[in-house]
Design a protein around this motif. Structure first.
Motif, PDB file in Angstrom:
ATOM      1  N   GLN A 163     -44.283  20.636  11.323  1.00  0.00           N
ATOM      2  CA  GLN A 163     -43.242  21.073  12.242  1.00  0.00           C
ATOM      3  C   GLN A 163     -43.865  21.956  13.316  1.00  0.00           C
ATOM      4  OE1 GLN A 163     -40.284  22.922   9.712  1.00  0.00           O
ATOM      5  NE2 GLN A 163     -39.766  20.978   8.747  1.00  0.00           N
ATOM      6  N   THR A 164     -43.166  22.106  14.408  1.00  0.00           N
ATOM      7  CA  THR A 164     -43.680  22.904  15.511  1.00  0.00           C
ATOM      8  C   THR A 164     -43.007  24.267  15.549  1.00  0.00           C
ATOM      9  OG1 THR A 164     -44.095  20.911  16.807  1.00  0.00           O
ATOM     10  CG2 THR A 164     -44.010  22.993  18.014  1.00  0.00           C
ATOM     11  N   ASP A 165     -43.843  25.298  15.559  1.00  0.00           N
ATOM     12  CA  ASP A 165     -43.374  26.664  15.750  1.00  0.00           C
ATOM     13  C   ASP A 165     -43.679  27.085  17.188  1.00  0.00           C
ATOM     14  OD1 ASP A 165     -42.513  27.038  13.167  1.00  0.00           O
ATOM     15  OD2 ASP A 165     -44.003  28.550  12.644  1.00  0.00           O
ATOM     16  N   ILE A 166     -42.773  27.823  17.761  1.00  0.00           N
ATOM     17  CA  ILE A 166     -43.006  28.456  19.050  1.00  0.00           C
ATOM     18  C   ILE A 166     -43.664  29.799  18.751  1.00  0.00           C
ATOM     19  CG2 ILE A 166     -41.919  29.439  21.101  1.00  0.00           C
ATOM     20  CD1 ILE A 166     -39.582  27.434  20.561  1.00  0.00           C
ATOM     21  N   MET A 167     -44.788  30.039  19.385  1.00  0.00           N
ATOM     22  CA  MET A 167     -45.444  31.333  19.234  1.00  0.00           C
ATOM     23  C   MET A 167     -44.909  32.238  20.333  1.00  0.00           C
ATOM     24  SD  MET A 167     -49.246  29.977  18.257  1.00  0.00           S
ATOM     25  CE  MET A 167     -49.985  31.588  18.047  1.00  0.00           C
TER      26      MET A 167
END
Length: 176
Positions: A163-167
């Motif tokens: 999954q993609t996390d926003i940093m």
């Protein structure tokens, strides 16, 4: 609402951290992930050995939110090599702010965040940073409201699902 206290956690609190972690993670993410991915993640991330190792790491700190004698959430922050990425000595990572669903909207998350901010300012850090799932708009709004801005993305492994996390980061100034 009763008085909420934010207390530093120790190794003896591992069971409390484990139980809050499992409960809040399930409450927040179970509807958007498969049962198999949830079970795998919970076992890998919240088993007793893992939680004890995290609590014993001198570069990680945990704080538990208590309402009377009931644990209702916790904060995990990392500095130095405990950071999941970046490993910047000028930063503190907020790895987890977990609050039981029964206490959403009651400022518990804000109190935990304030503790992380207080630590970062006290330690003269340049910024706070974190990763937040791109499909968690409630958390994204919370961090934006507290002055965080997106600066990158990274992959978060949820069981077998990537999954993609926003940093996001918040630059600290002396008046933060």
């Amino acid at each position: 609402m009763e008085q909420i206290e934010i207390i530093s956690a120790s190794l003896e609190d591992f069971k409390t951290i484990q139980l809050i972690g499992r409960q809040t993670f399930l409450e927040t993410f179970a509807d958007n992930n498969t049962e198999a991915d949830m079970a795998k993640y919970l076992e890998e991330s919240f088993n007793s050995q893992q939680i004890k190792a995290e609590l014993a790491n001198p570069d990680s700190m945990f704080f538990i939110a208590w309402e009377n004698k009931n644990p209702i959430g916790y904060l995990k922050v990392n500095s130095g090599k405990a950071q999941t990425e970046l490993h910047d000595s000028n930063a503190i990572e907020i790895e987890r702010i977990y609050v039981k669903r029964t206490h959403h909207g009651k400022m518990v998350g804000q109190l935990l965040y304030n503790k992380a901010l207080e630590m970062a300012i006290h330690q003269n850090k340049a910024y706070l940073w974190l990763g937040v799932w791109e499909q968690n708009p409630r958390a994204i709004r919370f961090y934006e409201k507290n002055g965080f801005v997106a600066f990158d993305k990274h992959i978060f492994k949820m069981g077998n699902d990537e999954q993609t996390d926003i940093m996001m980061k918040k630059i600290l100034t002396p008046a933060s």
